[in-house]
Scaffold this motif. Structure first.
Motif, PDB file in Angstrom:
ATOM      1  N   GLY A  84       0.538  -1.053  -0.364  1.00 60.00           N
ATOM      2  CA  GLY A  84      -0.102   0.075  -0.420  1.00 60.00           C
ATOM      3  C   GLY A  84       0.931   1.379   0.154  1.00 60.00           C
ATOM      4  N   GLN A  85       1.882   1.418   1.061  1.00 56.21           N
ATOM      5  CA  GLN A  85       2.381   2.799   1.163  1.00 56.21           C
ATOM      6  C   GLN A  85       3.875   3.269   0.124  1.00 56.21           C
ATOM      7  OE1 GLN A  85       4.068   4.021   5.101  1.00 56.21           O
ATOM      8  NE2 GLN A  85       2.754   2.250   5.962  1.00 56.21           N
ATOM      9  N   THR A  87       2.646  11.100 -10.089  1.00 56.79           N
ATOM     10  CA  THR A  87       0.770  12.112 -11.118  1.00 56.79           C
ATOM     11  C   THR A  87       1.638  13.597 -10.225  1.00 56.79           C
ATOM     12  OG1 THR A  87       0.094  10.403 -10.173  1.00 56.79           O
ATOM     13  CG2 THR A  87      -1.010  13.025  -9.493  1.00 56.79           C
ATOM     14  N   GLN A 141       1.412   4.319  -2.978  1.00 55.77           N
ATOM     15  CA  GLN A 141       1.509   5.491  -2.371  1.00 55.77           C
ATOM     16  C   GLN A 141       2.208   6.757  -2.885  1.00 55.77           C
ATOM     17  OE1 GLN A 141      -0.428   6.340   1.473  1.00 55.77           O
ATOM     18  NE2 GLN A 141      -0.962   8.178   0.593  1.00 55.77           N
ATOM     19  N   GLY A 142       3.252   5.805  -2.781  1.00 50.97           N
ATOM     20  CA  GLY A 142       4.777   7.010  -2.780  1.00 50.97           C
ATOM     21  C   GLY A 142       4.939   7.045  -4.861  1.00 50.97           C
ATOM     22  N   THR A 173       8.525   6.213  -3.929  1.00 49.91           N
ATOM     23  CA  THR A 173       8.599   7.787  -4.475  1.00 49.91           C
ATOM     24  C   THR A 173      10.027   7.645  -5.484  1.00 49.91           C
ATOM     25  OG1 THR A 173       7.389   8.834  -2.605  1.00 49.91           O
ATOM     26  CG2 THR A 173       9.042  10.298  -3.642  1.00 49.91           C
ATOM     27  N   GLN A 206       2.391   6.157  -7.316  1.00 55.30           N
ATOM     28  CA  GLN A 206       2.169   7.820  -6.820  1.00 55.30           C
ATOM     29  C   GLN A 206       1.954   8.647  -6.905  1.00 55.30           C
ATOM     30  OE1 GLN A 206      -2.653   6.787  -6.319  1.00 55.30           O
ATOM     31  NE2 GLN A 206      -3.030   7.013  -8.221  1.00 55.30           N
ATOM     32  N   GLU A 207       1.985   9.222  -6.323  1.00 54.71           N
ATOM     33  CA  GLU A 207       2.672  10.460  -5.494  1.00 54.71           C
ATOM     34  C   GLU A 207       3.376  11.176  -6.528  1.00 54.71           C
ATOM     35  OE1 GLU A 207       2.900  10.662  -1.869  1.00 54.71           O
ATOM     36  OE2 GLU A 207       0.674  10.682  -1.718  1.00 54.71           O
ATOM     37  N   ARG A 251       7.234   4.423   1.662  1.00 58.94           N
ATOM     38  CA  ARG A 251       6.983   5.708   1.018  1.00 58.94           C
ATOM     39  C   ARG A 251       7.532   6.131   0.310  1.00 58.94           C
ATOM     40  NH1 ARG A 251       2.293  10.002   2.655  1.00 58.94           N
ATOM     41  NH2 ARG A 251       1.252   8.130   2.392  1.00 58.94           N
TER      42      ARG A 251
END
Length: 321
Positions: A75-76, A86, A79-80, A288, A82-83, A284
């Motif tokens: 999950g995390q 995006t 999320q990293g 990233t 995608q952020e 995350r």
């Protein structure tokens, strides 16, 4: 399906004029552009992504390839990813399974982040030789089109075993992950090297599979062999949680009879009693960095491989002997 040819016919202009208008080119007047866009909307025109990617040589889509979708780990990380993507105008698709490998040779994505054992290293080198940009999170590969961002698995495993020793434990089990897992191999290698530094350690390995049932099976074996308090390093938290679940139904207590350390600091580990001692790192940040490095690869910018550093969180599941 409506094409730009249909829009051009209704607008009474050339196909190139429609193309310019749809792409916001200043070569078309505002009045003409507005009229073309209105017609496109009226006709429910949907751009052909495949054709556009062939022309521009880009899709603005990044693929992340995972071995599977199970467990609480991803999950995390996602999320990293995608952020970071995006914010740079890219979309993310998550893939699993060998059939999805074709996204690379068919250039359906601009680059890939790999955390997937179904890719062989030879296959990834082949794609890199063809110019595909890749970031790997689960192996070491030396290629100008491949960047690697790896966990400091060995440091984490060393921290776990040293913590047991510092607490006075002398009977230690390691519950392994899958044999094909790079992370498992690295952690297990560090465990063996660390144990060898000490002369009076009883050490045993139990084969696991990075999932809760493997933790249950390991707990069953440990209890069947039990003669005195033991320390157990589960090479991921999922197996440690499986062990907690099994022991909660017995007379053996975590932190008293069985002392456990996990790896990953997944969210559910925060709610165990006692709280699971585990190896922590920022998932995350890992995601990233993977995204940022891939975009630099795509832009042909210089960059170095990186490592994600780890620390030990003492939650109380490793009592003093």
């Amino acid at each position: 399906m409506v094409s730009i040819k249909d829009i051009a016919k209704q607008a009474g202009v050339s196909i190139s004029t429609v193309s310019y208008a749809l792409n916001g080119s200043p070569k078309v007047t505002e009045e003409t552009s507005a009229r073309i866009l209105a017609i496109a909307k009226e006709l429910n025109y949907i751009p052909n992504a495949a054709a556009r990617s062939l022309k521009k040589r880009e899709t603005k889509i990044i693929g992340v390839f995972l071995t599977d979708y199970s467990g609480a780990f991803y999950g995390q990380l996602l999320q990293g990813l995608q952020e970071a993507l995006t914010s740079r105008g890219y979309e993310l698709i998550v893939c699993s399974g060998k059939e999805s490998h074709r996204f690379l040779p068919e250039r359906m994505i601009d680059g890939a982040i790999i955390l997937d054992v179904t890719f062989s290293s030879d296959e990834l080198i082949k794609y890199a030789d063809l110019g595909h940009k890749l970031v790997v999170l689960d192996r070491e590969l030396d290629h100008p089109n491949i960047n690697q961002i790896l966990l400091d698995n060995k440091a984490g495993a060393t921290l776990a075993i040293d913590h047991f020793i510092d607490k006075g434990h002398r009977k230690i089990y390691a519950v392994t992950g899958p044999n094909i897992s790079y992370d498992s191999q690295q952690r297990l290698q560090a465990v063996r090297q660390t144990v060898e530094r000490y002369q009076d350690i009883e050490y045993e390995e139990i084969e696991g599979d990075f999932n809760k049932p493997a933790g249950v099976r390991a707990a069953q074996q440990i209890i069947a062999e039990y003669s005195k308090p033991v320390a157990v390093f589960c090479l991921n938290d999922e197996m440690a949680i499986g062990m907690y679940n099994y022991l909660s139904k017995t007379d053996y207590r975590v932190g008293e009879h069985v002392h456990i350390i996990g790896f990953d600091n997944i969210e559910v580990s925060h709610y165990t009693d006692p709280r699971l001692t585990t190896i922590d790192y920022s998932k995350r940040k890992w995601g990233t960095l993977a995204a940022e490095h891939l975009l630099k690869l795509i832009a042909n910018e210089p960059l170095e491989n990186e490592r994600i550093y780890v620390s030990l969180i003492d939650g109380g599941s490793v009592g003093t002997m």
